[in-house]
Design a protein around this motif. Structure first.
Motif, PDB file in Angstrom:
ATOM      1  N   UNK A 284       0.843  -1.179   0.201  1.00 13.29           N
ATOM      2  CA  UNK A 284       0.065  -0.080   0.049  1.00 13.29           C
ATOM      3  C   UNK A 284       0.848   1.227  -0.109  1.00 13.29           C
ATOM      4  N   UNK A 285       2.182   1.063   0.432  1.00 10.25           N
ATOM      5  CA  UNK A 285       2.949   2.479   0.706  1.00 10.25           C
ATOM      6  C   UNK A 285       4.020   2.370  -0.505  1.00 10.25           C
ATOM      7  N   UNK A 286       3.808   1.299  -1.466  1.00 10.27           N
ATOM      8  CA  UNK A 286       4.972   1.136  -2.476  1.00 10.27           C
ATOM      9  C   UNK A 286       4.763   1.439  -3.900  1.00 10.27           C
ATOM     10  N   UNK A 287       5.316   0.985  -4.801  1.00 11.17           N
ATOM     11  CA  UNK A 287       5.244   1.407  -6.436  1.00 11.17           C
ATOM     12  C   UNK A 287       3.596   1.486  -6.609  1.00 11.17           C
ATOM     13  N   UNK A 288       2.777   0.473  -6.398  1.00 17.54           N
ATOM     14  CA  UNK A 288       1.494   0.396  -7.043  1.00 17.54           C
ATOM     15  C   UNK A 288       0.721   1.862  -6.854  1.00 17.54           C
ATOM     16  N   UNK A 289       1.099   2.508  -5.498  1.00 13.35           N
ATOM     17  CA  UNK A 289       0.424   3.781  -5.311  1.00 13.35           C
ATOM     18  C   UNK A 289       0.846   4.945  -6.169  1.00 13.35           C
ATOM     19  N   UNK A 290       2.059   4.880  -6.709  1.00 11.55           N
ATOM     20  CA  UNK A 290       2.634   5.722  -7.662  1.00 11.55           C
ATOM     21  C   UNK A 290       2.241   5.684  -9.241  1.00 11.55           C
ATOM     22  N   UNK A 291       1.936   4.454  -9.406  1.00  6.50           N
ATOM     23  CA  UNK A 291       1.661   4.174 -10.891  1.00  6.50           C
ATOM     24  C   UNK A 291       0.533   4.982 -11.616  1.00  6.50           C
ATOM     25  N   UNK A 292      -0.635   5.228 -10.809  1.00  9.58           N
ATOM     26  CA  UNK A 292      -1.568   6.033 -11.623  1.00  9.58           C
ATOM     27  C   UNK A 292      -1.072   7.465 -11.900  1.00  9.58           C
ATOM     28  N   UNK A 293      -0.195   8.128 -11.064  1.00 10.85           N
ATOM     29  CA  UNK A 293       0.310   9.341 -11.481  1.00 10.85           C
ATOM     30  C   UNK A 293       1.418   9.178 -12.294  1.00 10.85           C
TER      31      UNK A 293
END
Length: 532
Positions: A284-293
């Motif tokens: 939840x605090x790693x790469x996946x959260x950045x991907x949409x942006x």
């Protein structure tokens, strides 16, 4: 009053430098993580079942070897921090600083072990983890994780700053200067190692409190982290928040294969290495959260800037925008695009901060499980697609399309509505500057750019300290009044950040290291010597 301002300036310089030093081990960790991801994905039973040709002894041995190499940085990360912090912060005798970091880290844990043995607090092997103890470089000590490396690294840095040029009496002169640093390090860290077991519960209480606050925020925890990281980025302090979540108890704690692991990224790598189920609470605090942006939102910003540029200028800015899109889409380096609008429209950057935080929150709510650090296409493929559908990688594409539409619509509307002077929309006299930024945004820089930037900064006599991070020059100058901001932008600067009366950052792009080195040579050729 002037003394207070100088003290504040030194504080900015220290925390910026500290954030920068975190990038040395983290950059290694990111690459090693890719190796670990490739090795784990192609040795999993599911992948072998779908790709039977992988079920060959030689291939599997090679892939396990790749995984072993990839796990190196994760295993020795605290030691890497202990060495990287004094190496990065020290201005002189950097090699001695790093060497002392190694000595200090080992001596500290030896002293902790000594204290635990002498006070009869050393735990038996079967209850070691429950007692908060573990093996560190073959030494049974407290489980301090990366925080132990950071503590040792900071202490060594301050000792180095104080003693690297010390003069001892003639009889002891051999031990003076840089040779004294590892000596005083060994003495000081041995005492620190005795004190730490007495006060360690206080540290763990603070970090656990931060972790509890994030967990207590529920679904807003990832939002606060993602938004906070973007909010701190213009000041260069985001790495400190990121390191806390990735490597300490603030990012969670889990027991994996009998070992207690703390920090979101540490948990993810440990699960990957051991073939355990991946924790959605960690990713939840790693790469996946950045991907949409990173993969969709910021490329949409670049497209909006291109479409709103004057038709005759679009060809000029195309290279600048494409290089920025490649940087964010592949490597997760976002500054080349973010700094195109950060100073023109802070409100737009505020929207970007919120959307980034929402990206973290939405991906967490949907239960995606994609880890690592960068948030670009490589992480998406290696830690998402190749790991199987259980990672729910396909949801990144769905949310990404939505984020692309939101970013493009908002930025195109704002640029036109408020007549923002994004690249390609400047007044005629500034177009040369955009063209210059475009021509210099490649990996090649020449002496003329470095020379012009140096002149715009007030010349070598105005520079007290010069360094760089991934995309920016970080400087301490004698006087901001001598800095010509328009000239900096005309000669390739994407943005200029004035933190106080002496600290300034100049955003150049991913080729900043080449520019920095050329400026170093120019300064030395003119007979000046500055710290780095």
């Amino acid at each position: 009053m002037k003394t207070k301002a100088r003290s504040t300036s030194k504080g900015w310089e220290f925390f910026q430098g500290l954030g920068k030093t975190f990038m040395l081990p983290v950059a290694l960790l990111a690459f090693m993580g890719l190796l670990l991801g490739i090795g784990s994905s192609f040795t999993s039973p599911t992948t072998i079942e779908n790709l039977p040709f992988l079920d060959h002894k030689v291939i599997q041995v090679f892939l396990r070897f790749i995984s072993m190499v990839g796990g190196f940085a994760y295993t020795y990360l605290p030691l890497l921090f202990a060495m990287a912090i004094p190496l990065g912060l020290a201005r002189y005798e950097k090699g001695v600083a790093a060497f002392s970091g190694l000595i200090g880290y080992v001596i500290m844990h030896l002293s902790i072990n000594f204290y635990l043995v002498e006070t009869d607090r050393i735990a038996n092997a079967d209850v070691m983890r429950q007692e908060g103890q573990g093996m560190v470089l073959g030494i049974q000590s407290l489980e301090m994780g990366v925080l132990g490396g950071i503590i040792a690294g900071l202490i060594v840095y301050f000792l180095h700053q104080r003693f690297y040029n010390i003069k001892l009496p003639q009889a002891f002169a051999f031990f003076g200067g840089a040779r004294f640093v590892p000596i005083i390090t060994a003495i000081t860290l041995s005492i620190v190692g005795i004190i730490i077991p007495m006060i360690w519960p206080f540290f763990t209480m603070i970090i656990n409190g931060i972790g509890s606050a994030i967990k207590g925020a529920g679904v807003f925890g990832p939002f606060l982290f993602g938004a906070g990281e973007r909010l701190l980025l213009p000041f260069g302090l985001h790495h400190i928040l990121v390191a806390m979540i990735r490597f300490t108890e603030a990012g969670g704690t889990a027991v994996i294969n009998g070992d207690t692991v703390s920090g979101a990224l540490n948990i993810f790598y440990a699960e990957l290495k051991n073939g355990s189920p991946i924790s959605a609470s960690a990713t939840a605090f790693l790469s996946q959260g950045k991907m949409p942006t990173f993969m969709f939102g910021l490329p949409a910003v670049a497209l909006a800037i291109y479409h709103t540029a004057k038709p005759k200028n679009r060809k000029k800015i195309k290279g600048l925008l494409i290089s920025g899109v490649i940087a964010t889409f592949v490597t997760g380096i976002t500054e080349p695009i973010e700094f195109l609008f950060l100073f023109l429209a802070p409100a737009l950057y505020g929207i970007h901060v919120i959307l980034t935080g929402l990206g973290f929150m939405v991906m967490a709510l949907l239960g995606t499980k994609i880890g690592n650090t960068d948030g670009g296409i490589l992480d998406f493929l290696i830690f998402g697609v190749l790991q199987g559908t259980y990672t729910k990688w396909y949801l990144v594409l769905v949310i990404g399309v939505i984020w692309f539409a939101i970013y493009y619509s908002v930025f195109r509307y704002a640029i036109i509505k408020f007549n923002l002077k994004t690249p390609g929309r400047e007044v005629e006299e500034d177009q040369e500057g955009s063209d210059s930024a475009n021509s210099k945004s490649s990996s090649h820089s020449d002496n003329s750019q470095a020379a012009k930037l140096l002149d715009a900064l007030g010349g070598p006599e105005n520079i007290q300290s010069l360094d760089n991070c991934i995309t920016r020059l970080r400087l301490v100058v004698d006087s901001l009044e001598k800095v010509d901001e328009p000239a900096l932008k005309k000669n390739g600067a994407l943005g200029v950040i004035k933190l106080d009366d002496h600290n300034i950052q100049v955003v150049i792009g991913t080729h900043v290291n080449h520019v920095r080195m050329e400026m170093d040579h120019l300064i030395e050729s003119k007979g000046y010597k500055i710290s780095g």
